[in-house]
Design an enzyme around this catalytic site. Sequence first.
Site, PDB file in Angstrom:
ATOM      1  N   CYS A 155     -18.535 -29.700  36.564  1.00  0.00           N
ATOM      2  CA  CYS A 155     -18.432 -29.832  35.100  1.00  0.00           C
ATOM      3  C   CYS A 155     -19.618 -29.190  34.349  1.00  0.00           C
ATOM      4  O   CYS A 155     -19.429 -28.602  33.281  1.00  0.00           O
ATOM      5  CB  CYS A 155     -18.239 -31.280  34.685  1.00  0.00           C
ATOM      6  SG  CYS A 155     -19.094 -32.461  35.715  1.00  0.00           S
ATOM      7  N   HIS A 279     -21.541 -33.593  28.656  1.00  0.00           N
ATOM      8  CA  HIS A 279     -22.783 -33.076  29.242  1.00  0.00           C
ATOM      9  C   HIS A 279     -23.466 -32.125  28.260  1.00  0.00           C
ATOM     10  O   HIS A 279     -22.809 -31.350  27.566  1.00  0.00           O
ATOM     11  CB  HIS A 279     -22.484 -32.283  30.518  1.00  0.00           C
ATOM     12  CG  HIS A 279     -21.885 -33.092  31.623  1.00  0.00           C
ATOM     13  ND1 HIS A 279     -21.998 -34.462  31.703  1.00  0.00           N
ATOM     14  CD2 HIS A 279     -21.183 -32.718  32.710  1.00  0.00           C
ATOM     15  CE1 HIS A 279     -21.400 -34.890  32.791  1.00  0.00           C
ATOM     16  NE2 HIS A 279     -20.880 -33.849  33.419  1.00  0.00           N
TER      17      HIS A 279
END
Length: 364
Positions: A155, A279
């Site tokens: 990710c 993130h």
Amino acid sequence: MSNTRQPLRAGILGATGAVGQRFITLLANHPGFVIQRLGASARSAGRRYEEAVTWRMATPLPASVASLVVVECKPEAFNDCDVIFSGLDASVAGDIELSFLAADHCVISNAKNHRMADDVPLVVPTVNPEHLHMIPAQRLRRNLKRGFLVTISNCASVGVCAALQALKAKQSVLGKVDRVNVVTMQAISGAGYPGMSAMDMLDNVVPYIGGEEEKLEAEPFKILGTPHTTVQQVKDQVANGKVAEARKLATAHQGALIEPLKDFVISATCNRVPVIDGHMASMSVGFARDAKQANMNKETMLATVKEAFAQYETLASSKALGCVSAPHPPIHLLDAVDRPQPRLDRDRGNGYAVTIGRVRPCPL
Ligand SMILES: NC(=O)c1ccc[n+]([C@@H]2O[C@H](COP(=O)([O-])OP(=O)(O)OC[C@H]3O[C@@H](n4cnc5c(N)ncnc54)[C@H](OP(=O)(O)O)[C@@H]3O)[C@@H](O)[C@H]2O)c1
């Protein structure tokens, strides 16, 4: 994927896990798919999905899957599926996914196990969808008729690669990116459920995520790489019905079907921070510049970098493929001095857009 086609029947491996639940949430209302089969371990098999799962998504468990009976992850149980999404635990994903591939299933995996294999596309849809063109060569190398194995990246690589791909498109002006220092601040959800304990995470930052820095220092080279000439040649021969010639080409070139980006280094530091989803990465990027590029003043350079991010839409061919969930634009460029922020920006493009801000000269 176009919504004029017949929906594809989807199977999900690891359907009870954190990634499996996310697959269900995304596919349940998608016009291109109908969820056909759910697989998990022997612990869950034989039970109705709503009994087997501890549902942790913020939206209710879709009624369409609640009473599906979970099956073991055996290829024959998925024979009526057109495509298989794998959210299996990495400790078992490697072998199970290969058994599905051997049975000629079409597998799209979230697990790390096969990402770096020579003939397996590692795809960030808004960055390198053209790597899917290696599927005909993969089929010929592995004696498959309709099946394939495609992996999606770690990710943290998604945002990093989107930014670098946008800059690569302007390399004639900016110079070639040759060094990147990236420091990530990664959300707790990336560790799955239950992830780290509250005692570890609250009021804290953990400066280590097992295996993450290695992935972030390896995957972008492949994702930003270029398909080997064999890829297009095999694809053309197959399209022209010349399968024997295509097979010869596919097997004659035994190395990687993607030539990794060269003359480029990445240094990554990954931190787990007390954010639920989204993130963040702070990146310093250096360019190898010729004399003309080196003479460009800072203002022009900054304007060109911003333009690279703002114009990135035209490069994202996942839109051209007609994917209904592809984010438009794939990169949101913000001018506010205090953005992006995970809580405020993570849902842009239904959670798939990358938000970039605080673009500025770096003395490094
Ligand atoms: N979480 C994330 O944000 C994230 C992000 C990127 C990549 N990934 C990767 O995605 C994968 C799944 O992560 P996760 O967080 O969803 O894990 P998870 O919550 O632990 O789920 C694992 C799934 O695998 C199934 N499983 C375990 N052992 C099995 C076996 N022997 N046979 C068949 N199924 C088995 C489990 O079924 P039972 O419920 O029956 O045990 C469950 O459905 C991992 O490879 C991870 O590295 C996760």
